[in-house]
Design a protein around this motif. Structure first.
Motif, PDB file in Angstrom:
ATOM      1  N   GLU A 155     -12.901  -7.405  -2.910  1.00  0.00           N
ATOM      2  CA  GLU A 155     -13.031  -8.372  -3.972  1.00  0.00           C
ATOM      3  C   GLU A 155     -12.393  -9.645  -3.769  1.00  0.00           C
ATOM      4  N   ILE A 156     -11.192  -9.483  -3.134  1.00  0.00           N
ATOM      5  CA  ILE A 156     -10.178 -10.596  -3.124  1.00  0.00           C
ATOM      6  C   ILE A 156      -9.607 -10.732  -1.732  1.00  0.00           C
ATOM      7  N   ASP A 157      -9.095 -11.660  -1.484  1.00  0.00           N
ATOM      8  CA  ASP A 157      -8.555 -12.077  -0.179  1.00  0.00           C
ATOM      9  C   ASP A 157      -6.861 -11.829  -0.310  1.00  0.00           C
ATOM     10  N   PRO A 158      -6.166 -11.920   0.751  1.00  0.00           N
ATOM     11  CA  PRO A 158      -4.637 -11.805   0.574  1.00  0.00           C
ATOM     12  C   PRO A 158      -3.971 -12.833  -0.137  1.00  0.00           C
ATOM     13  N   ALA A 159      -4.579 -13.963  -0.107  1.00  0.00           N
ATOM     14  CA  ALA A 159      -4.046 -15.101  -0.763  1.00  0.00           C
ATOM     15  C   ALA A 159      -3.996 -15.088  -2.555  1.00  0.00           C
ATOM     16  N   THR A 160      -5.222 -14.550  -2.682  1.00  0.00           N
ATOM     17  CA  THR A 160      -5.562 -14.357  -4.208  1.00  0.00           C
ATOM     18  C   THR A 160      -4.632 -12.996  -4.555  1.00  0.00           C
ATOM     19  N   TYR A 161      -4.573 -12.042  -3.734  1.00  0.00           N
ATOM     20  CA  TYR A 161      -3.730 -10.676  -4.060  1.00  0.00           C
ATOM     21  C   TYR A 161      -2.213 -11.419  -4.424  1.00  0.00           C
TER      22      TYR A 161
ATOM     23  N   PHE B 156      -3.036   3.905 -18.426  1.00  0.00           N
ATOM     24  CA  PHE B 156      -2.569   2.615 -17.975  1.00  0.00           C
ATOM     25  C   PHE B 156      -2.724   2.440 -16.782  1.00  0.00           C
ATOM     26  N   GLU B 157      -3.016   1.156 -16.239  1.00  0.00           N
ATOM     27  CA  GLU B 157      -3.128   0.699 -14.786  1.00  0.00           C
ATOM     28  C   GLU B 157      -2.571  -0.514 -14.620  1.00  0.00           C
ATOM     29  N   SER B 158      -1.523  -0.725 -14.025  1.00  0.00           N
ATOM     30  CA  SER B 158      -0.750  -2.044 -13.848  1.00  0.00           C
ATOM     31  C   SER B 158      -1.807  -3.187 -13.208  1.00  0.00           C
ATOM     32  N   LEU B 159      -1.130  -4.320 -13.390  1.00  0.00           N
ATOM     33  CA  LEU B 159      -1.826  -5.545 -12.685  1.00  0.00           C
ATOM     34  C   LEU B 159      -1.671  -5.356 -11.033  1.00  0.00           C
ATOM     35  N   LYS B 160      -0.439  -4.672 -10.721  1.00  0.00           N
ATOM     36  CA  LYS B 160      -0.283  -4.744  -9.274  1.00  0.00           C
ATOM     37  C   LYS B 160      -1.452  -3.745  -8.792  1.00  0.00           C
ATOM     38  N   VAL B 161      -1.403  -2.361  -9.482  1.00  0.00           N
ATOM     39  CA  VAL B 161      -2.402  -1.294  -8.917  1.00  0.00           C
ATOM     40  C   VAL B 161      -3.677  -1.941  -8.783  1.00  0.00           C
ATOM     41  N   GLN B 162      -4.265  -2.636  -9.721  1.00  0.00           N
ATOM     42  CA  GLN B 162      -5.550  -3.132  -9.914  1.00  0.00           C
ATOM     43  C   GLN B 162      -5.903  -4.350  -8.907  1.00  0.00           C
ATOM     44  N   SER B 163      -4.801  -5.109  -8.806  1.00  0.00           N
ATOM     45  CA  SER B 163      -4.920  -5.998  -7.633  1.00  0.00           C
ATOM     46  C   SER B 163      -4.953  -5.374  -6.234  1.00  0.00           C
ATOM     47  N   LEU B 164      -4.293  -4.478  -5.921  1.00  0.00           N
ATOM     48  CA  LEU B 164      -4.458  -3.865  -4.620  1.00  0.00           C
ATOM     49  C   LEU B 164      -5.755  -3.138  -4.574  1.00  0.00           C
ATOM     50  N   ASN B 165      -6.109  -2.428  -5.668  1.00  0.00           N
ATOM     51  CA  ASN B 165      -7.575  -1.966  -5.557  1.00  0.00           C
ATOM     52  C   ASN B 165      -8.298  -2.960  -5.294  1.00  0.00           C
ATOM     53  N   LYS B 166      -8.504  -4.213  -5.554  1.00  0.00           N
ATOM     54  CA  LYS B 166      -9.532  -5.289  -5.520  1.00  0.00           C
ATOM     55  C   LYS B 166      -9.404  -5.869  -4.043  1.00  0.00           C
TER      56      LYS B 166
ATOM     57  N   LEU C 129       0.972  -1.210  -0.017  1.00  0.00           N
ATOM     58  CA  LEU C 129       0.033  -0.128  -0.146  1.00  0.00           C
ATOM     59  C   LEU C 129       0.575   1.283   0.179  1.00  0.00           C
ATOM     60  N   ARG C 130       1.893   1.475   1.089  1.00  0.00           N
ATOM     61  CA  ARG C 130       2.668   2.584   0.881  1.00  0.00           C
ATOM     62  C   ARG C 130       3.383   2.584  -0.533  1.00  0.00           C
TER      63      ARG C 130
ATOM     64  N   GLU D  36      -4.284  -5.659 -18.086  1.00  0.00           N
ATOM     65  CA  GLU D  36      -3.479  -4.454 -17.955  1.00  0.00           C
ATOM     66  C   GLU D  36      -3.173  -4.125 -19.637  1.00  0.00           C
ATOM     67  N   ILE D  37      -3.289  -2.817 -19.873  1.00  0.00           N
ATOM     68  CA  ILE D  37      -3.481  -2.272 -21.178  1.00  0.00           C
ATOM     69  C   ILE D  37      -2.243  -1.396 -21.439  1.00  0.00           C
TER      70      ILE D  37
END
Length: 214
Positions: A203-209, A188-198, A103-104, A153-154
């Motif tokens: 929407e997702i748990d830490p293991a999925t993240y 552009f929005e990276s996979l990492k940013v989208q995953s942390l938003n989820k 997050l930081r 990610e595009i």
């Protein structure tokens, strides 16, 4: 690729690039005015440059004809009917520390464009995350998850992005700089940013993240 070129196509689809010969012929087709669509295995969209380099193709040659790259991963969303909220403090220390560190890092990275992550500030932090729920849930069959979805990610190399990279070709070998440039000049929005938003959005748990970050 040679056979397709003899048919004078406008658009070509090369199923997958796995070797230097295929990569070079696909680039030759793109350089002669054809729209070439293809797939290859990488960890993210921007990893395409290092992948082509490992195949013996120069990054600048690829960049000259590149229009966009898209990457995707599949994830299991939590069941909205049975998911439960867990305070971050109650998570195993390895999860808690890794989430707070992510997050930081993301907030610092996005601060230059005034972006945010699911409405959280660095001072607030996510506070809590969601975990899979009870095993007797009828909505998800007791799995805690619902049907898989893609996170996409595009990276669009539009005229503005290309102009900046032509000014400083070193960006092609600096993925952090390239990512910042794409965020400034495209959507552009990276996979990492989208995953942390989820994750912070429940929407997702830490293991999925952490699976999405691999």
């Amino acid at each position: 690729v040679r056979v397709m070129l003899r048919s004078e196509p406008d658009i070509m689809m090369v199923g997958e690039i796995r070797d230097e010969i295929t990569a070079r012929h696909a680039l030759i087709a793109a350089e002669t005015g054809h729209l070439v669509l293809t797939t290859l295995h990488t960890n993210s969209s921007l990893s395409v440059f290092s992948r082509f380099k490992s195949l013996g193709v120069d990054s600048h040659q690829l960049f000259a004809v590149l229009r966009f790259i898209t990457a995707q991963r599949l994830y299991n969303p939590l069941c909205p009917n049975c998911k439960k909220t867990v305070p971050l403090e109650k998570l195993p220390p390895v999860y808690k520390d890794a989430i707070e560190s992510s997050l930081r890092f993301m907030l610092d990275k996005m601060s230059f464009i005034g972006g945010g992550l699911a409405g959280f500030s660095e001072a607030q932090g996510p506070g809590s995350v969601c975990m899979r729920g009870e095993k007797n849930c009828g909505n998800c069959g007791g799995t805690g998850y619902i049907k898989r979805r893609p996170v996409i990610e595009i990276a669009e190399f539009n005229d503005a992005v290309k102009e900046e990279i032509y000014k400083d070709p070193y960006i092609l070998s600096n993925y952090a700089a390239m990512e910042e440039l794409l965020m400034k000049l495209s959507s552009f929005e990276s996979l990492k940013v989208q995953s942390l938003n989820k994750l912070t959005g429940g929407e997702i748990d830490p293991a999925t993240y952490f699976n999405l970050l691999r």
